[in-house]
Design a protein around this motif. Sequence first.
Motif, PDB file in Angstrom:
ATOM      1  N   GLU A 161      79.066  67.125 -32.880  1.00  0.00           N
ATOM      2  CA  GLU A 161      77.802  67.932 -31.904  1.00  0.00           C
ATOM      3  C   GLU A 161      77.146  66.613 -31.264  1.00  0.00           C
ATOM      4  O   GLU A 161      77.280  65.290 -32.076  1.00  0.00           O
ATOM      5  CB  GLU A 161      76.564  68.704 -32.047  1.00  0.00           C
ATOM      6  N   ASP A 162      77.138  66.718 -30.558  1.00  0.00           N
ATOM      7  CA  ASP A 162      76.386  65.510 -29.958  1.00  0.00           C
ATOM      8  C   ASP A 162      75.370  64.934 -30.189  1.00  0.00           C
ATOM      9  O   ASP A 162      74.399  65.515 -29.012  1.00  0.00           O
ATOM     10  CB  ASP A 162      76.950  65.727 -27.372  1.00  0.00           C
ATOM     11  N   GLN A 163      74.760  64.083 -30.575  1.00  0.00           N
ATOM     12  CA  GLN A 163      73.519  63.937 -31.314  1.00  0.00           C
ATOM     13  C   GLN A 163      73.512  62.560 -30.664  1.00  0.00           C
ATOM     14  O   GLN A 163      72.307  62.057 -31.058  1.00  0.00           O
ATOM     15  CB  GLN A 163      73.524  63.903 -32.778  1.00  0.00           C
TER      16      GLN A 163
ATOM     17  N   THR B 187      70.458  60.855 -32.937  1.00  0.00           N
ATOM     18  CA  THR B 187      70.708  60.332 -34.029  1.00  0.00           C
ATOM     19  C   THR B 187      70.655  58.429 -34.562  1.00  0.00           C
ATOM     20  O   THR B 187      71.022  57.948 -33.521  1.00  0.00           O
ATOM     21  CB  THR B 187      72.616  60.043 -34.178  1.00  0.00           C
ATOM     22  N   ALA B 188      69.799  58.668 -35.033  1.00  0.00           N
ATOM     23  CA  ALA B 188      69.447  56.786 -35.347  1.00  0.00           C
ATOM     24  C   ALA B 188      70.159  56.418 -36.038  1.00  0.00           C
ATOM     25  O   ALA B 188      71.827  56.957 -36.697  1.00  0.00           O
ATOM     26  CB  ALA B 188      68.548  56.784 -36.339  1.00  0.00           C
TER      27      ALA B 188
ATOM     28  N   SER C 197      71.892  59.956 -40.146  1.00  0.00           N
ATOM     29  CA  SER C 197      71.785  59.187 -39.454  1.00  0.00           C
ATOM     30  C   SER C 197      73.420  58.732 -39.610  1.00  0.00           C
ATOM     31  O   SER C 197      74.619  59.334 -39.856  1.00  0.00           O
ATOM     32  CB  SER C 197      71.492  58.158 -39.689  1.00  0.00           C
ATOM     33  N   LYS C 198      73.937  57.791 -38.225  1.00  0.00           N
ATOM     34  CA  LYS C 198      74.966  57.021 -38.182  1.00  0.00           C
ATOM     35  C   LYS C 198      74.277  55.629 -39.474  1.00  0.00           C
ATOM     36  O   LYS C 198      74.078  55.201 -38.542  1.00  0.00           O
ATOM     37  CB  LYS C 198      75.578  57.190 -36.940  1.00  0.00           C
ATOM     38  N   LEU C 199      75.717  55.781 -39.746  1.00  0.00           N
ATOM     39  CA  LEU C 199      75.434  54.497 -41.093  1.00  0.00           C
ATOM     40  C   LEU C 199      76.449  53.542 -40.745  1.00  0.00           C
ATOM     41  O   LEU C 199      78.015  54.220 -41.088  1.00  0.00           O
ATOM     42  CB  LEU C 199      75.772  54.713 -42.243  1.00  0.00           C
TER      43      LEU C 199
ATOM     44  N   ASN D 114      74.957  62.738 -43.102  1.00  0.00           N
ATOM     45  CA  ASN D 114      75.709  61.372 -42.401  1.00  0.00           C
ATOM     46  C   ASN D 114      76.494  61.000 -41.494  1.00  0.00           C
ATOM     47  O   ASN D 114      77.770  62.049 -41.806  1.00  0.00           O
ATOM     48  CB  ASN D 114      74.816  60.395 -43.769  1.00  0.00           C
ATOM     49  N   ARG D 115      76.649  60.168 -41.200  1.00  0.00           N
ATOM     50  CA  ARG D 115      78.326  60.193 -40.384  1.00  0.00           C
ATOM     51  C   ARG D 115      78.207  58.539 -40.696  1.00  0.00           C
ATOM     52  O   ARG D 115      77.511  58.105 -40.091  1.00  0.00           O
ATOM     53  CB  ARG D 115      78.353  60.578 -38.464  1.00  0.00           C
ATOM     54  N   PHE D 116      79.161  57.891 -41.166  1.00  0.00           N
ATOM     55  CA  PHE D 116      79.926  57.133 -41.435  1.00  0.00           C
ATOM     56  C   PHE D 116      80.872  56.193 -40.676  1.00  0.00           C
ATOM     57  O   PHE D 116      82.062  56.872 -40.581  1.00  0.00           O
ATOM     58  CB  PHE D 116      80.200  57.418 -43.673  1.00  0.00           C
TER      59      PHE D 116
END
Length: 372
Positions: free
Chosen positions: A274-276, A280-281, A319-321, A345-347
Amino acid sequence: MLLSVIILAYKVPYHVLLCVQSVERSIASIDAEIIVVDNNSQDETEELITTNFERVIFQQNNENLGFAKAYNQAVHTAKGKYVCILNPDTVLSENCFKTLIPFAEKQPDFGALGPRLIDGTGHYLPESKRNVPDFKVAFKKMTGDTSRYYANQLAQDEIGEVPVLVGAFMLVKKQAYLKIKGFDERFFMYGEDIDLSYRLTQNGFKNYYFGQVSVIHFKGESTVKDRKYNLRFYGAMQLFQQKHFSQGFFIDKALDLSLKCLAFSKSKVASKEEDQKEKTAIFWVYKGNLEQEELKNIPFQINQVINFEKEKELQKFNSKLIFDLNFLKFSEVIDAFQLLKNNKNRFRIRPSNCNFILGSDTSTSRGELLKW
């Protein structure tokens, strides 16, 4: 020489760079060489590798020779007692070969070994260990039943013998590889790893799965899972069946027709991400001392810079880390992927001394590459 690591590149220049960085750290105390073979990518691959890695042996092909032929070509120039067949979209820990090679040295009749593979979200990839897909197993897999296809007799974190390993990472004894004449070049792409694994066992060698070492395999970077992919994949399955488990002319033809119908019925798998961007932080993960000046040219807003050593700060959700390898070890990043995998999360990874990040949220399509 103890080890030759062979990476086959095709249109993934930035993944190759990250992969080679991880391999260099993993062979730091080993008598080893790195060979990068490019299958006529016609992109930045050669420049990125030859500019950034003086010790890497770069081999440029003038056409796309496919997986099997390109690796056979490189193995014959390799000097190592062991060769590691490695995909360009993989990331290794610093202790990878320091752990795997001593284990291999102790095994009588050693053929090949594979680690525990995880994807870009930190989740385990079951193809890390498989059984031989004879006619019955292959037929069940065609219908969606993978209970016998994957080697579930071993747990994800166990160590033991398995029939089939995956070509994304195969540590093979060169003597054994040459004895069975390497990959069968009739397999252009897909299936050659199954065939090689099976022929090793048929010639008295043993294959091992080592679940105590994890390697990231982003998947989907060189090949989009579309109809062309399906035709090649199921065509490789058909070739393997006819080569080792032929059921006679009429059954083989029926299997051929079934596989082609299955390939054509599969449409391109679209990413469900999804377009977040607004929701997304984004967190930049470092360790030690990070000067804010280093982040001033990054073309997106970072919500917070967090310290890897403070585990509570890492426990983010949705979140994106972004893991900065100027400060972190590869092993730390791989551990974090696995620790935080269920937090949605997304990495992303920033390689050392590079102004780009990359990562993948799905194994069925290409991931994200962002340069600045």
